[in-house]
Design a protein around this motif. Structure first.
Motif, PDB file in Angstrom:
ATOM      1  N   ALA A 162     -29.896  84.756  21.797  1.00 25.01           N
ATOM      2  CA  ALA A 162     -30.452  84.649  23.147  1.00 25.01           C
ATOM      3  C   ALA A 162     -29.386  84.456  24.217  1.00 25.01           C
ATOM      4  O   ALA A 162     -29.552  84.923  25.347  1.00 25.01           O
ATOM      5  N   GLU A 163     -28.293  83.803  23.883  1.00 24.24           N
ATOM      6  CA  GLU A 163     -27.262  83.533  24.896  1.00 24.24           C
ATOM      7  C   GLU A 163     -26.378  84.738  25.203  1.00 24.24           C
ATOM      8  O   GLU A 163     -25.544  84.697  26.107  1.00 24.24           O
ATOM      9  N   ILE A 164     -26.558  85.843  24.473  1.00 25.38           N
ATOM     10  CA  ILE A 164     -25.768  87.045  24.757  1.00 25.38           C
ATOM     11  C   ILE A 164     -26.382  87.748  25.957  1.00 25.38           C
ATOM     12  O   ILE A 164     -27.460  88.332  25.871  1.00 25.38           O
ATOM     13  N   ALA A 165     -25.693  87.659  27.085  1.00 20.60           N
ATOM     14  CA  ALA A 165     -26.200  88.223  28.334  1.00 20.60           C
ATOM     15  C   ALA A 165     -25.409  89.449  28.774  1.00 20.60           C
ATOM     16  O   ALA A 165     -25.887  90.235  29.584  1.00 20.60           O
ATOM     17  N   ASP A 166     -24.203  89.610  28.244  1.00 21.02           N
ATOM     18  CA  ASP A 166     -23.349  90.734  28.615  1.00 21.02           C
ATOM     19  C   ASP A 166     -23.920  92.032  28.045  1.00 21.02           C
ATOM     20  O   ASP A 166     -24.051  92.183  26.822  1.00 21.02           O
ATOM     21  N   ARG A 167     -24.266  92.947  28.915  1.00 26.21           N
ATOM     22  CA  ARG A 167     -24.907  94.207  28.523  1.00 26.21           C
ATOM     23  C   ARG A 167     -24.045  95.015  27.545  1.00 26.21           C
ATOM     24  O   ARG A 167     -24.550  95.573  26.578  1.00 26.21           O
ATOM     25  N   ASP A 168     -22.736  95.079  27.790  1.00 32.05           N
ATOM     26  CA  ASP A 168     -21.853  95.841  26.913  1.00 32.05           C
ATOM     27  C   ASP A 168     -21.833  95.252  25.504  1.00 32.05           C
ATOM     28  O   ASP A 168     -21.861  95.989  24.518  1.00 32.05           O
ATOM     29  N   THR A 169     -21.792  93.920  25.410  1.00 31.75           N
ATOM     30  CA  THR A 169     -21.815  93.259  24.100  1.00 31.75           C
ATOM     31  C   THR A 169     -23.137  93.537  23.396  1.00 31.75           C
ATOM     32  O   THR A 169     -23.168  93.867  22.208  1.00 31.75           O
ATOM     33  N   PHE A 170     -24.219  93.427  24.150  1.00 31.81           N
ATOM     34  CA  PHE A 170     -25.559  93.673  23.620  1.00 31.81           C
ATOM     35  C   PHE A 170     -25.647  95.072  23.010  1.00 31.81           C
ATOM     36  O   PHE A 170     -26.057  95.238  21.857  1.00 31.81           O
ATOM     37  N   PHE A 171     -25.231  96.088  23.759  1.00 32.93           N
ATOM     38  CA  PHE A 171     -25.303  97.458  23.258  1.00 32.93           C
ATOM     39  C   PHE A 171     -24.323  97.699  22.123  1.00 32.93           C
ATOM     40  O   PHE A 171     -24.611  98.471  21.207  1.00 32.93           O
ATOM     41  N   ALA A 172     -23.172  97.048  22.140  1.00 34.89           N
ATOM     42  CA  ALA A 172     -22.198  97.185  21.052  1.00 34.89           C
ATOM     43  C   ALA A 172     -22.776  96.641  19.743  1.00 34.89           C
ATOM     44  O   ALA A 172     -22.565  97.225  18.673  1.00 34.89           O
ATOM     45  N   ILE A 173     -23.526  95.536  19.823  1.00 35.42           N
ATOM     46  CA  ILE A 173     -24.151  94.950  18.629  1.00 35.42           C
ATOM     47  C   ILE A 173     -25.132  95.942  18.010  1.00 35.42           C
ATOM     48  O   ILE A 173     -25.109  96.199  16.808  1.00 35.42           O
ATOM     49  N   TYR A 174     -26.000  96.546  18.843  1.00 37.75           N
ATOM     50  CA  TYR A 174     -27.007  97.458  18.308  1.00 37.75           C
ATOM     51  C   TYR A 174     -26.410  98.789  17.855  1.00 37.75           C
ATOM     52  O   TYR A 174     -26.902  99.399  16.897  1.00 37.75           O
ATOM     53  N   LYS A 175     -25.330  99.234  18.486  1.00 37.99           N
ATOM     54  CA  LYS A 175     -24.641 100.434  18.007  1.00 37.99           C
ATOM     55  C   LYS A 175     -24.040 100.160  16.629  1.00 37.99           C
ATOM     56  O   LYS A 175     -24.161 100.976  15.709  1.00 37.99           O
ATOM     57  N   PHE A 176     -23.411  98.997  16.472  1.00 42.03           N
ATOM     58  CA  PHE A 176     -22.842  98.593  15.192  1.00 42.03           C
ATOM     59  C   PHE A 176     -23.948  98.458  14.130  1.00 42.03           C
ATOM     60  O   PHE A 176     -23.789  98.900  12.997  1.00 42.03           O
ATOM     61  N   LEU A 177     -25.090  97.869  14.514  1.00 39.17           N
ATOM     62  CA  LEU A 177     -26.220  97.725  13.587  1.00 39.17           C
ATOM     63  C   LEU A 177     -26.660  99.090  13.073  1.00 39.17           C
ATOM     64  O   LEU A 177     -26.870  99.267  11.869  1.00 39.17           O
ATOM     65  N   ARG A 178     -26.811 100.071  13.949  1.00 36.42           N
ATOM     66  CA  ARG A 178     -27.233 101.403  13.503  1.00 36.42           C
ATOM     67  C   ARG A 178     -26.229 101.995  12.523  1.00 36.42           C
ATOM     68  O   ARG A 178     -26.607 102.635  11.549  1.00 36.42           O
ATOM     69  N   GLN A 179     -24.920 101.774  12.762  1.00 35.63           N
ATOM     70  CA  GLN A 179     -23.899 102.251  11.829  1.00 35.63           C
ATOM     71  C   GLN A 179     -24.078 101.594  10.461  1.00 35.63           C
ATOM     72  O   GLN A 179     -24.001 102.263   9.435  1.00 35.63           O
TER      73      GLN A 179
END
Length: 160
Positions: A83-100
């Protein structure tokens, strides 16, 4: 314990790679069954796969597999980025990594991703118990320094 057909596990791997893991939301159907949901589908007769979920930062959903129009397998899941992850770039990087990581799904454990996947500064771990008949697990993503970024819990099995 009932015998699980290998072709069901192979179908699940194919379906997962051809929906969220491989195509992200580009696999979403235009008219989902439930308003406000994302719905992803893949068909290879006699099987049909459907993944319906709500939310993004924190999300909950259910995957089902039908054989000849009868649901035979299901998996429920919920989780997401911290929940504390507010940085949009970090957020999208996490989900891109998850898909990989999810592209590494295997026939032997066709639930989420592999037991371990590492890339750049992130580590994906998937701890699962059980078989396609009945299982539960937890997947996490952390930085190499141990900082937790994401967690998801899932469970499911063959319906009878």
């Amino acid at each position: 314990m009932p015998s699980i057909p290998y072709d069901l596990a192979a179908f699940l791997v194919e379906a997962k790679r051809r929906t969220y893991a491989g195509l992200d939301d580009d696999a979403t159907v235009a008219m989902p069954l439930l308003a406000g949901s994302k719905q992803l589908e893949h068909r290879a007769p006699p099987y049909a796969y459907r993944d319906i979920y709500f939310g993004m930062g924190f999300f909950a959903g259910q995957e089902t597999v039908s054989r000849d129009d009868r649901v035979i397998w299901s998996m429920s899941y919920s989780g997401g980025a911290r929940a504390e992850i507010a940085d949009r770039d970090t957020f999208f990087a996490i989900y891109k990594f998850l898909r990989q990581a999810l592209l590494g799904v295997r026939v032997e454990e066709p639930f989420r991703g592999p037991r371990l996947f590492e890339q750049a500064d992130m580590v994906y771990r998937n701890e699962v118990e059980g078989t396609l008949d009945r299982f539960h697990g937890i997947e996490t993503i952390a930085r190499h320094d141990g900082a937790s970024l994401y967690e998801l819990r899932y469970s499911g099995g063959m319906l009878r």
